[in-house]
Design a protein around this motif. Structure first.
Motif, mmCIF file in Angstrom:
data_model
loop_
_atom_site.group_PDB
_atom_site.id
_atom_site.type_symbol
_atom_site.label_atom_id
_atom_site.label_comp_id
_atom_site.label_asym_id
_atom_site.label_seq_id
_atom_site.Cartn_x
_atom_site.Cartn_y
_atom_site.Cartn_z
ATOM 1 N N THR A 1 -13.031 -1.255 -3.528
ATOM 2 C CA THR A 1 -13.375 -2.598 -3.078
ATOM 3 C C THR A 1 -12.374 -3.598 -3.657
ATOM 4 O O THR A 1 -11.565 -3.271 -4.527
ATOM 5 N N ARG A 2 -12.466 -4.812 -3.186
ATOM 6 C CA ARG A 2 -11.622 -5.884 -3.708
ATOM 7 C C ARG A 2 -11.866 -6.078 -5.200
ATOM 8 O O ARG A 2 -10.932 -6.357 -5.970
ATOM 9 N N GLN A 3 -13.110 -5.935 -5.625
ATOM 10 C CA GLN A 3 -13.429 -6.086 -7.047
ATOM 11 C C GLN A 3 -12.735 -5.012 -7.881
ATOM 12 O O GLN A 3 -12.302 -5.271 -9.003
ATOM 13 N N ASP A 4 -12.634 -3.786 -7.339
ATOM 14 C CA ASP A 4 -11.919 -2.717 -8.051
ATOM 15 C C ASP A 4 -10.457 -3.107 -8.279
ATOM 16 O O ASP A 4 -9.916 -2.935 -9.380
ATOM 17 N N LEU A 5 -9.809 -3.633 -7.242
ATOM 18 C CA LEU A 5 -8.389 -3.973 -7.331
ATOM 19 C C LEU A 5 -8.140 -5.076 -8.349
ATOM 20 O O LEU A 5 -7.117 -5.068 -9.046
ATOM 21 N N ARG A 6 -9.058 -6.020 -8.440
ATOM 22 C CA ARG A 6 -8.854 -7.160 -9.327
ATOM 23 C C ARG A 6 -8.724 -6.766 -10.794
ATOM 24 O O ARG A 6 -8.223 -7.538 -11.609
ATOM 25 N N LYS A 7 -9.184 -5.573 -11.145
ATOM 26 C CA LYS A 7 -9.141 -5.140 -12.542
ATOM 27 C C LYS A 7 -7.793 -4.552 -12.942
ATOM 28 O O LYS A 7 -7.567 -4.254 -14.121
ATOM 29 N N TYR A 8 -6.894 -4.375 -11.955
ATOM 30 C CA TYR A 8 -5.624 -3.702 -12.234
ATOM 31 C C TYR A 8 -4.436 -4.575 -11.821
ATOM 32 O O TYR A 8 -4.596 -5.588 -11.126
ATOM 33 N N ARG A 9 -3.258 -4.162 -12.257
ATOM 34 C CA ARG A 9 -2.050 -4.972 -12.066
ATOM 35 C C ARG A 9 -1.603 -4.975 -10.614
ATOM 36 O O ARG A 9 -1.383 -3.939 -10.005
ATOM 37 N N TRP B 1 2.481 -8.725 -11.955
ATOM 38 C CA TRP B 1 3.898 -8.707 -12.264
ATOM 39 C C TRP B 1 4.607 -9.231 -11.022
ATOM 40 O O TRP B 1 4.381 -8.718 -9.908
ATOM 41 N N THR B 2 5.452 -10.232 -11.189
ATOM 42 C CA THR B 2 6.184 -10.815 -10.071
ATOM 43 C C THR B 2 7.665 -10.487 -10.219
ATOM 44 O O THR B 2 8.259 -10.776 -11.265
ATOM 45 N N VAL B 3 8.246 -9.888 -9.204
ATOM 46 C CA VAL B 3 9.655 -9.495 -9.231
ATOM 47 C C VAL B 3 10.372 -10.100 -8.022
ATOM 48 O O VAL B 3 9.748 -10.656 -7.121
ATOM 49 N N SER B 4 11.697 -9.987 -8.016
ATOM 50 C CA SER B 4 12.496 -10.617 -6.962
ATOM 51 C C SER B 4 12.897 -9.667 -5.845
ATOM 52 O O SER B 4 13.264 -10.115 -4.758
ATOM 53 N N GLN B 5 12.873 -8.370 -6.099
ATOM 54 C CA GLN B 5 13.370 -7.408 -5.130
ATOM 55 C C GLN B 5 12.294 -6.384 -4.782
ATOM 56 O O GLN B 5 11.535 -5.947 -5.655
ATOM 57 N N LYS B 6 12.273 -5.962 -3.518
ATOM 58 C CA LYS B 6 11.281 -4.965 -3.119
ATOM 59 C C LYS B 6 11.550 -3.625 -3.802
ATOM 60 O O LYS B 6 10.605 -2.887 -4.112
ATOM 61 N N MET C 1 6.141 4.276 -10.817
ATOM 62 C CA MET C 1 5.966 4.620 -12.234
ATOM 63 C C MET C 1 4.522 4.449 -12.678
ATOM 64 O O MET C 1 4.209 4.618 -13.864
ATOM 65 N N GLY C 2 3.643 4.082 -11.754
ATOM 66 C CA GLY C 2 2.239 3.910 -12.104
ATOM 67 C C GLY C 2 1.921 2.598 -12.779
ATOM 68 O O GLY C 2 0.880 2.460 -13.430
ATOM 69 N N LEU C 3 2.802 1.602 -12.620
ATOM 70 C CA LEU C 3 2.635 0.338 -13.335
ATOM 71 C C LEU C 3 1.817 -0.698 -12.572
ATOM 72 O O LEU C 3 1.587 -1.794 -13.067
ATOM 73 N N GLY C 4 1.394 -0.364 -11.360
ATOM 74 C CA GLY C 4 0.604 -1.306 -10.589
ATOM 75 C C GLY C 4 0.442 -0.841 -9.157
ATOM 76 O O GLY C 4 0.939 0.220 -8.771
ATOM 77 N N PHE C 5 -0.269 -1.636 -8.375
ATOM 78 C CA PHE C 5 -0.460 -1.332 -6.953
ATOM 79 C C PHE C 5 0.129 -2.478 -6.131
ATOM 80 O O PHE C 5 0.346 -3.595 -6.631
ATOM 81 N N ALA C 6 0.391 -2.205 -4.862
ATOM 82 C CA ALA C 6 0.947 -3.240 -3.981
ATOM 83 C C ALA C 6 0.795 -2.819 -2.537
ATOM 84 O O ALA C 6 0.510 -1.651 -2.238
#
Length: 320
Positions: free
Chosen positions: A187-195, A218-223, A232-237
């Motif tokens: 759910t959306r609530q699940d996602l909110r707990k992770y990066r 985490w905000t980056v400049s390049q896809k 690397m398992g550092l977040g979802f997108a």
């Protein structure tokens, strides 16, 4: 036959300079003229037009409502005159020496380079300058006439765009990411707990933050950076499926089992900064892009997962 204008472009330029620079002295320095010459130009405009452009309020001169209208029209007139001169130079020289494009980073890189390769076969000497942009950065490039063409996810007000292609976005994370270990629909609530991995808006008025309201971002400049971080398992997108196809096939990324919103669709448009003044190079490159993208889309239009919904405005504000 239209009457001869009583106000010259130089007078309109003086008015714009006074407003933009914040005063007569500053405008004079900007235009390399004396302050009295700039003041006289504005006063002459008021006399010839029979209006008040500025009025004194306290110790400061402020634009009247009429002055504000004239200022906006003056800017448009001067921009049009500049564009006309540029078009005349382009036509006199034949094909342009350089083309500038702003391209949303979600547009497939391999597809863009194939279009460039076809163009280079015809015009190998023409220089290309590409701005890889995100959201409002693409819009600004068009509005400020920094580019001849743009491939963007939203057509700015005042511009016309041709639909180019539709992309399918999917939510992904590394197979060993904690979200995949929950073993159920998310759910959306699940996602909110992770990066949440976000790609930065390249416009001057940058939009930031997670539209999900995620606690970590985490905000980056390049896809490419965002894809590597996810791998690397550092977040979802969310990524265009085509962009992460290799990672999905190798098992570096896996689609998240969202209960809703696991896939989205977004349209891309091809937009001229000014179609009337486009040179032959810009016209030919646009023709190649339209034809080649349409050819590639026809090849995959029956593949599983191709949908028809257009991305909602909230999602297009994130692109990640």
């Amino acid at each position: 036959m239209a009457a001869t204008p009583r106000i010259s472009l130089e007078h309109w330029r003086s008015l714009r300079a006074v407003v933009d620079a914040g005063g007569y002295a500053q405008a004079a320095a900007l235009l390399h003229k004396s302050q009295s010459a700039v003041t006289y130009a504005v006063q002459k405009m008021e006399a010839l037009l029979g209006v008040k452009i500025f009025e004194v309020v306290g110790r400061k001169a402020q634009m009247t409502p009429t002055g504000e209208v004239l200022y906006r029209r003056a800017k448009a007139l001067l921009d049009e005159a500049s564009a006309l001169e540029g078009a005349a130079g382009t036509l006199a020289a034949g094909w342009e020496a350089e083309l500038r494009l702003s391209v949303e980073i979600i547009f497939p890189t391999w597809l863009l380079l194939q279009c460039f390769a076809r163009f280079a076969e015809e015009r190998p000497q023409m220089r290309l300058e590409v701005y890889e942009s995100v959201l409002s950065g693409t819009e600004e490039a068009l509005l400020q006439r920094k580019v001849d063409l743009a491939i963007c996810s939203q057509v700015p007000p005042g511009f016309m765009g041709d639909p180019l292609m539709r992309l399918r976005f999917i939510a992904v994370a590394h197979p060993r990411h904690p979200l995949h270990q929950l073993g159920r629909e998310l759910t959306r609530q699940d996602l909110r707990k992770y990066r949440h991995l976000i790609i930065r808006d390249t416009g001057s008025q940058r939009r930031s933050g997670s539209w999900l309201g995620a606690e970590q971002t985490w905000t980056v400049s390049q896809k490419a950076t965002s894809i590597h971080a996810a791998g690397m398992g550092l977040g979802f997108a969310w990524f265009p499926e085509e962009t992460v196809r290799d990672e999905l096939e190798r098992g570096a990324l896996k689609q998240l089992p969202l209960r809703e919103g696991g896939e989205r669709f977004g349209d891309l448009y091809l937009v001229f900064a000014d179609r009337d003044y486009a040179g032959p190079g810009a016209l030919r490159l646009a023709e190649i892009i339209r034809a080649h993208v349409a050819e590639q889309c026809r090849k995959v239009e029956h593949e599983p997962g191709q949908g028809t919904a257009v991305a909602d405005s909230e999602f297009r504000g994130e692109l990640s």
